[in-house]
Design a protein around this motif. Structure first.
Motif: not given
Ligand code: ADP
Length: 495
Positions: A18, A21, A314, A319
């Motif tokens: 995240g 992003d 993840r 999670k």
């Molecule tokens: P965190 O930052 O704790 O991993 P968030 O929900 O805030 O959780 O953000 C996770 C971001 O990473 C999202 O944009 C999600 O789509 C992306 N993401 C997580 N795992 C994967 C994966 N295996 N492949 C592609 N995108 C992923």
């Protein structure tokens, strides 16, 4: 205002979760904030991140600023040098500076368990300040993010205190996940060139016998924030504070919770470049076509009546996916398909791989990282499952809501702030949630969701409510702007 974001990730250059992003989208909104208000003062927003090996410099037109040459630094006993590269955040005029130090950043992944992990980010943080010096650009606010930037406010008040350029520069620290703190051995104090006086005898750098970068950030920044209001309260408790609760309580008057937003240019079913069909609240029929395509790709049979549950995560204890283990057989007896995308802990990778093998008609798990597939699953699933033990904000549930994919979540942190349980809120509900960290609570809630799914009219109403939610950065950018002003006033001793 002049705002410099310092972070270890920024989408689309580099993203592991995240944070990537957020750094790829919040700065855009901050730079537009004053334009929206038609104010004469424009926000000048820039970003500094490490130049990791995986960053595609050619694709993004990132170039070395040769005029600054090799900049030398001492990290402990090591003489290290770096170069500054520069490009633009795609689709914007925002300048991004990249710290190029191959000995530290040309590794397989952005984060490592290598013994010099502390040195890598000490170099980065000093390089952030050195870059600002070379640019002769004094931000009003350096917006730091997570432990990888926690020492910046310390350096400004010690090593670089002499530099009048930063006389009025305040530091704003955002905590994206308190579970990651950058705790290192006392040797790191030396590597950072800092004084042991502030480490020993309960000094501010020390936590449980470690040199803790995040603790430093919390104590030395003018303002501290985290990424949702609920999480800002939770982290002040021993259950969620991960050992930093007392430190956070000390800063409670300067601690704020600002909900993350989402980049609606990238995560938007009307124009998502990764999904096979576009759709909206008015033309929701195409979502069903996305479901069909997703199932085709996952080699699972399509049946409109059978809901698809998606997981993108993840695989980390945070999670809560372990809650699935005791009830998975019961869950897979229900009419549903499960599509999983994720990677991380080996135990969970094995678990999902075995499920795919044992239930080939019901489950497909893709172990790895795949951005396109993440968009596909978000659009093509009916339900999104996110049973987090704790969740600072969580972006996937917001993406899902806007894609008409109904979230089933545990009520914690940002999930509690964004998902309203249908049974609790009736006509205002936009998803399903449960409190207890128990496999049976998860099971019951999935059953509730499935029961509701079979009532097409009600389900559609829930979907439409989620799609209507406005998670754009507009609101949060406003909140940040107010807080930046607070940080500036604090720095000037006015607050
Ligand atoms: P965190 O930052 O704790 O991993 P968030 O929900 O805030 O959780 O953000 C996770 C971001 O990473 C999202 O944009 C999600 O789509 C992306 N993401 C997580 N795992 C994967 C994966 N295996 N492949 C592609 N995108 C992923």
């Amino acid at each position: 205002m002049k705002i410099c974001f310092a972070a270890s990730e920024c989408y689309p250059f580099v993203k592991t979760g995240g944070l990537g992003d957020v750094i790829g989208s919040l700065p855009k909104s901050i730079s537009e904030e004053n334009n929206r208000k038609k104010s004469r003062e424009k926000n000048d927003v820039r970003i500094i991140i490490p130049l990791y090996k995986g960053i595609k410099t050619l694709e993004y037109d990132i170039k070395c600023l040769d005029e600054f040459g090799d900049i030398a630094l001492k990290i402990g006993d090591k003489d290290v040098s770096f170069r500054i590269w520069n490009g633009k955040l795609p689709g914007t005029k925002i300048e991004v500076y990249f710290i190029d130090c191959p000995v530290y950043f040309h590794r397989e992944m952005p984060y490592t368990n290598d013994p010099d992990e502390d040195e890598r980010f000490i170099l980065f943080q000093m390089a952030v300040i050195e870059t600002l010096q070379r640019l002769k650009w004094a931000p009003d606010v350096i917006h730091c993010n997570d432990w990888q930037t926690g020492l910046i406010p310390v350096f400004l008040k010690t090593t670089y205190k002499w530099d009048k350029l930063f006389e009025n520069t305040s530091v704003f620290l955002s905590i994206h996940n308190i579970g990651y703190q950058g705790r290192f051995s006392e040797r790191s104090v030396y590597n950072a060139g800092l004084s042991y006086n502030d480490y020993y005898n309960g000094g501010p750098y020390e936590l449980d016998g470690a040199f803790c970068f995040l603790k430093c950030g919390i104590l030395y920044s003018e303002i501290v924030s985290t990424v949702s209001p609920t999480y800002s309260r939770e982290i002040q408790t021993s259950e969620f504070g991960a050992g930093l609760e007392n430190v956070l309580q000390v800063r409670k008057d300067d601690l704020y919770g600002v909900l993350n937003g989402i980049d609606t240019n990238i995560w938007n079913p009307k124009k998502d470049k990764y999904i096979p069909y576009h759709y909206s609240r008015k033309e929701i029929e195409n979502k069903l076509k996305c479901k069909k395509e997703l199932l085709k790709e996952a080699e699972l049979e399509f049946d409109e009546e059978v809901p698809v549950i998606g997981i993108i995560s993840r695989f980390a204890a945070q999670k809560g996916l372990e809650l699935l283990v005791p009830v998975i057989n019961d869950l897979l007896n229900l009419p549903l398909k499960l599509i999983v995308l994720g990677s991380g802990e080996e135990r969970m990778e094995d678990f999902f791989e075995k499920l795919t093998f044992s239930f080939p008609h019901k489950v497909n798990a893709y172990i790895g990282y795949n951005n396109r597939l993440a968009h596909y699953i978000t659009a093509g699933s009916d339900i999104f499952l996110m049973p987090s033990v704790y969740e600072p904000c969580g972006l996937n549930q917001m993406y899902s809501l806007n894609y008409g994919t109904v979230p089933v979540v545990r009520k914690t942190g940002g999930l509690a702030d964004t998902v309203r349980d249908f049974h609790e809120y009736g006509k205002a509900g936009n998803g399903f949630s449960f409190d207890a960290q128990s496999p049976y609570a998860l099971y019951d809630t999935v059953v509730r969701a499935l029961d509701t799914y079979s009532d097409k009219k009600t389900w559609r109403e829930i979907m439409l409510r989620g799609m209507k939610e406005d998670f754009s950065w507009k609101h949060s950018a406003k909140e940040y702007t107010v807080l930046y002003k607070k940080a500036i006033e604090k720095k000037k001793g006015l607050a």
